[in-house]
Design an enzyme around this catalytic site. Structure first.
Site, short mmCIF file in Angstrom:
data_model
loop_
_atom_site.label_atom_id
_atom_site.label_comp_id
_atom_site.label_asym_id
_atom_site.label_seq_id
_atom_site.Cartn_x
_atom_site.Cartn_y
_atom_site.Cartn_z
N ASP A 10 0.88 -1.18 0.00
CA ASP A 10 0.00 0.00 0.00
C ASP A 10 0.91 1.22 0.00
O ASP A 10 2.12 1.10 0.24
CB ASP A 10 -0.90 -0.02 1.25
CG ASP A 10 -1.82 1.19 1.32
OD1 ASP A 10 -2.27 1.67 0.26
OD2 ASP A 10 -2.11 1.66 2.44
N SER A 11 0.31 2.38 -0.22
CA SER A 11 1.11 3.61 -0.13
C SER A 11 1.56 3.86 1.31
O SER A 11 2.36 4.76 1.55
CB SER A 11 0.27 4.79 -0.61
OG SER A 11 -0.87 4.92 0.21
N TYR A 42 -0.57 8.58 -2.34
CA TYR A 42 -0.63 8.34 -3.79
C TYR A 42 -1.90 8.98 -4.40
O TYR A 42 -1.97 9.19 -5.59
CB TYR A 42 -0.73 6.84 -4.09
CG TYR A 42 0.51 6.01 -3.94
CD1 TYR A 42 1.69 6.51 -3.37
CD2 TYR A 42 0.51 4.69 -4.37
CE1 TYR A 42 2.81 5.70 -3.24
CE2 TYR A 42 1.62 3.88 -4.25
CZ TYR A 42 2.77 4.38 -3.68
OH TYR A 42 3.88 3.56 -3.56
N GLY A 43 -2.89 9.19 -3.54
CA GLY A 43 -4.24 9.51 -4.04
C GLY A 43 -4.36 10.81 -4.80
O GLY A 43 -5.27 10.99 -5.61
N CYS A 73 -4.41 -1.28 -1.88
CA CYS A 73 -4.51 0.17 -2.10
C CYS A 73 -5.56 0.39 -3.19
O CYS A 73 -5.37 -0.07 -4.32
CB CYS A 73 -3.16 0.70 -2.53
SG CYS A 73 -3.16 2.46 -2.91
N ASN A 74 -6.64 1.06 -2.84
CA ASN A 74 -7.68 1.31 -3.83
C ASN A 74 -7.16 2.16 -4.98
O ASN A 74 -7.54 1.97 -6.14
CB ASN A 74 -8.87 2.04 -3.19
CG ASN A 74 -9.57 1.18 -2.17
OD1 ASN A 74 -9.05 0.93 -1.09
ND2 ASN A 74 -10.76 0.72 -2.50
N THR A 75 -6.31 3.12 -4.62
CA THR A 75 -5.82 4.06 -5.63
C THR A 75 -5.01 3.33 -6.70
O THR A 75 -5.25 3.50 -7.90
CB THR A 75 -4.94 5.13 -4.95
OG1 THR A 75 -5.72 5.72 -3.90
CG2 THR A 75 -4.48 6.18 -5.91
N GLU A 151 -1.38 8.19 8.66
CA GLU A 151 0.07 7.93 8.61
C GLU A 151 0.79 8.55 9.81
O GLU A 151 1.84 8.07 10.22
CB GLU A 151 0.67 8.50 7.32
CG GLU A 151 0.37 7.69 6.08
CD GLU A 151 1.05 6.33 6.05
OE1 GLU A 151 2.26 6.26 6.28
OE2 GLU A 151 0.35 5.32 5.81
N CYS A 183 -10.87 3.48 0.69
CA CYS A 183 -9.41 3.66 0.82
C CYS A 183 -9.01 2.84 2.03
O CYS A 183 -9.67 2.89 3.07
CB CYS A 183 -9.10 5.14 1.03
SG CYS A 183 -7.42 5.46 1.61
N THR A 184 -7.92 2.10 1.90
CA THR A 184 -7.57 1.18 2.99
C THR A 184 -7.07 1.90 4.25
O THR A 184 -6.97 1.28 5.30
CB THR A 184 -6.51 0.15 2.53
OG1 THR A 184 -5.42 0.85 1.92
CG2 THR A 184 -7.10 -0.83 1.54
N HIS A 185 -6.78 3.18 4.15
CA HIS A 185 -6.42 3.90 5.38
C HIS A 185 -7.66 4.22 6.24
O HIS A 185 -7.53 4.45 7.45
CB HIS A 185 -5.72 5.23 5.05
CG HIS A 185 -4.27 5.09 4.70
ND1 HIS A 185 -3.84 4.58 3.50
CD2 HIS A 185 -3.14 5.39 5.40
CE1 HIS A 185 -2.51 4.58 3.48
NE2 HIS A 185 -2.06 5.07 4.62
N1 DGL Z 1 -4.54 3.28 1.15
C1 DGL Z 1 -4.55 3.99 -0.11
C2 DGL Z 1 -5.85 3.66 -0.85
O1 DGL Z 1 -6.47 2.67 -0.53
C3 DGL Z 1 -4.28 5.44 0.13
C4 DGL Z 1 -3.95 6.20 -1.09
C5 DGL Z 1 -3.08 7.40 -0.85
O2 DGL Z 1 -1.92 7.20 -0.55
O3 DGL Z 1 -3.58 8.53 -1.03
O4 DGL Z 1 -6.25 4.32 -1.76
#
Ligand code: DGL
Length: 263
Positions: A10-11, A42-43, A73-75, A151, A183-185
């Protein structure tokens, strides 16, 4: 080959909510997890930038001999999962925008979705939307700033509360009764979301569905580990180790290793 590890990235630390579900369903798997916290988020990056970081993550994990990669990571899933599947020789599991379960559960026919900008802009979200959202009012909201707060370990802070109120209260006023965490966060913000919505909405977190899909794919390729003695969890980060140390000390009941790396 069954004994080879699973690679998950993931990011940042968000994908740990997927790890938790995978460990429940597949307890004998060894896992290498890469959090690219040094390059997070990353988003809101240009998609070519997010893509080239994702490729570095994948190549790092493949260098560790991973038999399957979970893009937690969804993104990144939204930006490039199809190209990974055609480019690499191992199976990939990605994050699905969980609209279908939300549509099945909403009574008010009004759903809210929180995700990153790049997730909403990706083809996968548009396709899923067209497939499932017929007759449903869908309120989309980019969660600007939320990933950064998670984060920094600030998921219960006043700032997290303020941002979530700004994003969720307008949806609530429109009658949304189901909120998708795209988003996984965001599962790390669940307590705060429950507080703001006064426990009055269904919160959809697709982590368990992704774990179930991981198990299905491993089973289909005859790759499920039956090694009851040697499963390990190795967490790599391109950022600071502190947040991982805190999160893992609360969530892991088996031994793990944390390592800072460059990709
Ligand atoms: N956990 C990432 C997701 O699911 C976060 C993306 C990001 O870093 O903005 O999209």
């Amino acid at each position: 080959m069954r004994k080879q590890p699973i690679g998950i990235f993931d990011s940042g630390v968000g994908g740990l909510c997927v790890v938790k579900e995978i460990k429940k369903l597949l307890p004998f798997e060894s896992i290498h997890y890469l959090a690219d916290s040094g390059n997070c988020p990353y988003g809101s990056k240009r998609t070519d930038e997010a893509l080239s970081l994702a490729i570095k993550n994948i190549e790092f994990l493949l260098g560790l001999n991973c038999k399957l990669i979970v893009v937690a990571c969804n993104t990144v899933t939204a930006v490039a999962i199809d190209s990974f599947r055609s480019q690499y020789n191992v199976p990939f599991v990605g994050m699905e925008p969980a609209l279908k379960p939300a549509v099945l559960q909403t009574k008010s026919k009004k759903i809210g979705i929180l995700a990153t900008e790049n997730t909403f802009n990706g083809r996968l979200f548009k396709q899923t939307f067209e497939k499932y959202a017929n007759g449903i009012d869908v309120f989309v909201q980019s969660g600007y700033g939320l990933v950064e707060l998670v984060e920094q370990g600030e998921q219960n802070s006043e700032r997290a509360q303020r941002l979530l109120e700004e994003y969720l209260l307008p949806m609530m006023e429109k009658g949304v009764d189901t909120i998708v965490l795209g988003c996984t966060h965001y599962p790390f913000l669940k307590q705060m979301i429950k507080k703001i919505t006064k426990n009055s909405v269904i919160i959809i977190d697709p982590s368990d569905a992704v774990a179930a899909q991981t198990k299905r794919i491993l089973t289909a390729f005859d790759l499920v580990s039956d090694d009851t003695n040697n499963s390990m969890f190795h967490f790599y980060t391109t950022g600071d180790k502190t947040i991982a140390e805190t999160l893992l000390s609360h969530s892991m009941d088996s031994p793990y290793k944390i390592e800072q790396i460059e990709i």
